[in-house]
Design a protein around this motif. Sequence first.
Motif, PDB file in Angstrom:
ATOM      1  N   VAL A   1     -34.555   3.548  -1.045  1.00 25.45           N
ATOM      2  CA  VAL A   1     -35.435   2.470  -0.597  1.00 25.45           C
ATOM      3  C   VAL A   1     -36.844   3.038  -0.492  1.00 25.45           C
ATOM      4  O   VAL A   1     -37.057   4.072   0.140  1.00 25.45           O
ATOM      5  CB  VAL A   1     -34.997   1.922   0.781  1.00 25.45           C
ATOM      6  CG1 VAL A   1     -35.949   0.834   1.261  1.00 25.45           C
ATOM      7  CG2 VAL A   1     -33.563   1.408   0.734  1.00 25.45           C
TER       8      VAL A   1
ATOM      9  N   LYS B   1     -39.028  -0.249   5.137  1.00 31.83           N
ATOM     10  CA  LYS B   1     -38.071   0.725   4.611  1.00 31.83           C
ATOM     11  C   LYS B   1     -37.079   1.180   5.682  1.00 31.83           C
ATOM     12  O   LYS B   1     -35.869   1.167   5.448  1.00 31.83           O
ATOM     13  CB  LYS B   1     -38.809   1.951   4.054  1.00 31.83           C
ATOM     14  CG  LYS B   1     -39.745   1.659   2.908  1.00 31.83           C
ATOM     15  CD  LYS B   1     -40.495   2.898   2.445  1.00 31.83           C
ATOM     16  CE  LYS B   1     -41.377   3.524   3.504  1.00 31.83           C
ATOM     17  NZ  LYS B   1     -42.508   2.707   3.935  1.00 31.83           N
TER      18      LYS B   1
ATOM     19  N   GLU C   1     -34.766   6.910   2.284  1.00 36.62           N
ATOM     20  CA  GLU C   1     -35.937   6.042   2.281  1.00 36.62           C
ATOM     21  C   GLU C   1     -37.213   6.823   2.523  1.00 36.62           C
ATOM     22  O   GLU C   1     -37.217   7.825   3.226  1.00 36.62           O
ATOM     23  CB  GLU C   1     -35.781   4.917   3.304  1.00 36.62           C
ATOM     24  CG  GLU C   1     -35.429   5.391   4.690  1.00 36.62           C
ATOM     25  CD  GLU C   1     -36.532   5.280   5.707  1.00 36.62           C
ATOM     26  OE1 GLU C   1     -37.700   5.050   5.346  1.00 36.62           O
ATOM     27  OE2 GLU C   1     -36.210   5.445   6.890  1.00 36.62           O
TER      28      GLU C   1
END
Length: 167
Positions: A6, A14, A72
């Motif tokens: 992500v 995120k 992320e």
Amino acid sequence: MTKIVVFGNSGSGKSTLAKNLVKMRHIAHLDLDSVAWAPSNATTSPPSRLSISESKVLIETFLSKNTSWVIEGCYSDLLAEVLPYADELIFLNLPINLCVENAKARPWEPHKYASKQAQDANLSMLIDWIKDYENRTDTFSKQSHQALYDSFEGTKTMYTSNSHSER
């Protein structure tokens, strides 16, 4: 096995999406902020980035310990290191104004700041940073993120609104 990356601008959601994925799918989570920066101390101001090779060792340690995960962050240079292992890519490509709104509403992040007051003291700097996303050409830029998204050959999704946080 689930392996999701992500990424997006600061304030795009995120961390919120990653945390929701962790709860729903019971997978491990790596916030690249935790492997991108040298440990801070009173003499290190501003903080400094670890070398890519140092961060890569930390990422490889995480990957070796976890078969299902979400990673992320906004660091294209570090994201490039994990893309070969990912089976899904999510680009949070929200408009700048939504990222700014999200940043203003951000809860305290104790893993990044000693207090909510310390976090809030950096808010105007963060908002300026968010607003410059489309103009930068560095590893944190929209240009760099778009290139990652375009080059990924697996399953990929681009969100342009806050609706992704409930995925």
